[in-house]
Motif scaffolding. Structure first.
Motif, PDB file in Angstrom:
ATOM      1  N   VAL A   1      38.299  46.197  39.977  1.00  0.00           N
ATOM      2  CA  VAL A   1      38.969  45.280  38.597  1.00  0.00           C
ATOM      3  C   VAL A   1      39.526  43.980  39.625  1.00  0.00           C
ATOM      4  N   ILE A   2      40.199  44.500  40.573  1.00  0.00           N
ATOM      5  CA  ILE A   2      40.965  43.341  41.293  1.00  0.00           C
ATOM      6  C   ILE A   2      40.158  42.827  42.414  1.00  0.00           C
ATOM      7  N   GLU A   3      40.177  41.646  42.472  1.00  0.00           N
ATOM      8  CA  GLU A   3      39.491  40.947  43.610  1.00  0.00           C
ATOM      9  C   GLU A   3      40.227  40.721  44.860  1.00  0.00           C
ATOM     10  N   PRO A   4      40.170  41.233  46.070  1.00  0.00           N
ATOM     11  CA  PRO A   4      41.243  41.578  46.862  1.00  0.00           C
ATOM     12  C   PRO A   4      41.475  39.875  47.599  1.00  0.00           C
ATOM     13  N   PRO A   5      42.610  39.709  47.764  1.00  0.00           N
ATOM     14  CA  PRO A   5      42.950  38.141  48.090  1.00  0.00           C
ATOM     15  C   PRO A   5      42.572  38.204  49.862  1.00  0.00           C
ATOM     16  N   MET A   6      42.278  37.279  50.544  1.00  0.00           N
ATOM     17  CA  MET A   6      42.381  37.203  51.861  1.00  0.00           C
ATOM     18  C   MET A   6      43.964  36.959  52.442  1.00  0.00           C
TER      19      MET A   6
ATOM     20  N   VAL B   1      42.460  39.477  56.396  1.00  0.00           N
ATOM     21  CA  VAL B   1      41.640  40.746  55.910  1.00  0.00           C
ATOM     22  C   VAL B   1      41.878  40.563  54.441  1.00  0.00           C
ATOM     23  N   ALA B   2      40.535  40.755  53.666  1.00  0.00           N
ATOM     24  CA  ALA B   2      40.712  40.919  52.060  1.00  0.00           C
ATOM     25  C   ALA B   2      40.280  42.237  51.580  1.00  0.00           C
ATOM     26  N   CYS B   3      41.229  43.131  51.684  1.00  0.00           N
ATOM     27  CA  CYS B   3      40.894  44.580  51.014  1.00  0.00           C
ATOM     28  C   CYS B   3      42.145  45.065  50.574  1.00  0.00           C
ATOM     29  N   LEU B   4      42.147  45.691  49.484  1.00  0.00           N
ATOM     30  CA  LEU B   4      43.248  46.058  48.838  1.00  0.00           C
ATOM     31  C   LEU B   4      44.021  47.501  49.600  1.00  0.00           C
ATOM     32  N   LYS B   5      43.300  47.829  50.173  1.00  0.00           N
ATOM     33  CA  LYS B   5      43.820  48.857  51.191  1.00  0.00           C
ATOM     34  C   LYS B   5      44.443  48.612  52.574  1.00  0.00           C
ATOM     35  N   VAL B   6      44.359  47.435  52.735  1.00  0.00           N
ATOM     36  CA  VAL B   6      44.970  47.055  54.050  1.00  0.00           C
ATOM     37  C   VAL B   6      46.069  46.142  53.409  1.00  0.00           C
ATOM     38  N   ALA B   7      47.387  46.676  53.907  1.00  0.00           N
ATOM     39  CA  ALA B   7      48.550  45.882  53.280  1.00  0.00           C
ATOM     40  C   ALA B   7      49.140  45.304  54.916  1.00  0.00           C
TER      41      ALA B   7
END
Ligand SMILES: Nc1ncnc2c1ncn2[C@@H]1O[C@H](COP(=O)(O)OP(=O)(O)O)[C@@H](O)[C@H]1O
Ligand code: SF4
Ligand SMILES: [Mg+2]
Length: 349
Positions: free
Chosen positions: A328-333, A342-348
Motif C-alpha cells: 500500500v505504501i510507497e517507500p520513500p528514499m 534506501v527506499a524500503c519500509l523495513k529499513v529505518a
C-alpha cells in the motif's frame, strides 16, 4: 582484478585528452557536483488513457571526476535515464524533472543548445557502437568531423587528432584503422573507436550504457580498464550503466541500484558491497559468484520485473520480506546512514 590493458601511450601529451580539472584524482566527496538529476520522470503515451511511466521520480548526482555505477535488470529504465541526459528520448517520450548539468537545467534548453552540449561536454557510448557510427564514413573522418564541429579544427588537423585519439585508446596501426570503415573493425576495436570519438572533445561527463555487454570477457576487461585509465588521465566523470553489479564493483565510486524506474538504493560502492540494505540489492549481491567457494552457487531472485505492484513498493511481488503495508505504501528514499539512501519500509534510518 582486471587484467592490464597493455601498454597504452601516455595520454598526458595529447592536447584533446588533457584534464579539464586541476590536481589529478581527488576523492569525489571533495569535488563539485557536476550533474544533479532531480525527480526525473520519463513517460510514453499508450493506446489507453494512462501513460507508461518508465522512469519514475529518479534523483541522483555525480561529482566532477566521479564514476557512478547505475545497476538494474533489463527494462528498469537505465537507457531511458541516459537518453534523457542526452536529450535523445525517442518518439513521443515526455521527460520532466530537472537535469542540472554544469550549472544549467538541460530540460529547459533549446534543441540548438542540446546540440552544443552533446558531444562536447556530454558524450555517450552504447552497447552497439554501430548504432552511433556512420557506416559510410571512415573511422578517422567521423572523429575528425566531431572535432571540426565542436572545436573548429580544420579537416587536416581533425584527422591528425583522430589518429592520436585512436592511439590513445589502444588501437594498433591507428593510421591504417583511421582509414577503415566501422564494419571493418572487430567488436572490441569498434568499441574503442567509439570511445575515442566520445572523448574527442574532452567531455566533462561520459555516459557509458552497457558498453561491454556485447563483448567477450577478456575484451570486456580491457575496455573497463581503458575507461578507468582514460578517466584518471582526463578527470572526466562517468555514468556507467550495467545490468551486472560485478562489472561496476571495481569501477564505481558510488552505485545507484534501480528497480522498475526508481532508485531503490544509492550509496558508495563500499557501503553497497559491505552493507547492502535493500532486499533487491541483497539479492543482486547474492547472485554474484563467491570466489571462495569451489562450486559456484548461483542464487536467483525469484520472479520478474514484469510482475510489479501498481501501488506501494514495486518490488513487493518478489520480496520475501513484503507485508501488507508494503503493498500500500510507497517507500520513500531515505538517508539511513551518511550518504547511504534506501527506499524500503523495513529499513529505518
Ligand atoms: N520507444 C519506447 N516507447 C515506449 N516504451 C519504451 C520505449 N523504449 C523503451 N520503452 C520501455 O521503457 C522501459 C525502460 O526501458 P530501458 O530504459 O531501455 O531499460 P533498460 O535500459 O534498463 O533495459 C522498458 O519497459 C521498455 O519497454
Ligand atoms: S518495502 Fe517491503 S516489499 Fe519493498 S523492499 Fe522493503 S520489505 Fe520488500
Ligand atoms: Mg538499456
Amino acid at each position: 582484478m582486471l587484467p592490464a590493458s597493455g601498454n597504452l601511450p601516455s595520454l598526458a601529451n595529447i592536447p584533446s585528452l588533457q584534464s579539464a580539472n586541476t590536481g589529478g584524482t581527488v576523492a569525489a566527496a571533495t569535488k563539485k557536483t557536476l550533474l544533479m538529476v532531480k525527480d526525473l520522470y520519463v513517460s510514453f503515451p499508450t493506446k489507453g488513457a494512462e501513460k507508461a511511466t518508465v522512469v519514475n521520480g529518479l534523483s541522483y548526482e555525480i561529482s566532477e571526476g566521479e564514476t557512478l555505477g547505475v545497476v538494474g535488470e533489463s527494462g528498469c529504465g537505465k537507457t531511458m535515464t541516459s537518453l534523457s541526459l542526452m536529450g535523445l528520448v525517442p518518439g513521443r517520450g515526455e521527460v520532466t524533472g530537472e537535469i542540472n548539468f554544469n550549472g544549467r537545467n538541460l530540460l529547459e534548453q533549446t534543441e540548438k543548445q542540446w546540440r552544443e552540449v552533446r558531444g562536447r561536454d556530454l558524450a555517450m557510448i552504447f552497447q552497439e557502437p554501430m548504432s552511433a557510427m556512420n557506416p559510410v564514413m571512415t573511422v578517422g573522418q567521423q572523429i575528425a568531423e566531431v572535432l571540426q564541429v565542436h572545436e573548429g579544427l580544420s579537416k587536416r588537423s581533425g584527422v591528425d587528432r583522430a589518429v592520436e585519439l585512436l592511439t590513445a585508446v589502444g588501437i594498433p596501426s591507428p593510421l591504417r584503422r583511421a582509414r577503415d570503415y566501422p564494419h571493418q573493425l572487430s567488436g572490441g576495436m569498434r568499441q574503442r573507436a567509439m570511445i575515442a570519438m566520445a572523448l574527442a572533445c574532452r567531455p566533462k561527463l561520459l555516459v557509458a550504457d552497457e558498453p561491454t555487454t556485447a563483448l567477450d570477457v577478456t575484451i570486456q576487461a580491457q575496455i573497463l580498464d581503458l575507461i578507468l585509465e582514460l578517466q584518471e588521465d582526463t578527470g572526466m566523470a562517468v555514468q556507467f550503466i550495467t545490468h551486472n553489479l560485478a562489472v561496476v564493483s571495481e569501477l564505481a565510486h558510488r552505485i545507484l541500484v534501480m528497480y522498475a524506474g526508481r532508485g531503490v538504493e544509492y550509496a558508495t560502492s563500499e557501503q553497497i558491497f559491505d552493507n547492502p540494505l535493500h532486499p533487491y540489492t541483497r539479492g543482486l549481491i547474492e547472485t554474484l559468484p563467491d570466489p571462495d567457494k569451489k562450486v559456484e552457487r548461483l542464487h536467483v531472485i525469484q520472479g520478474s520485473l514484469r510482475v510489479q505492484s501498481r501501488q506501494g513498493c514495486r518490488f513487493a511481488p518478489r520480496c520475501t520480506l513484503a507485508t501488507d503495508e508494503c503493498r500500500v505504501i510507497e517507500p520513500p528514499m531515505l538517508e539511513v546512514e551518511p550518504n547511504h539512501y534506501v527506499a524500503c519500509l523495513k529499513v529505518a534510518p
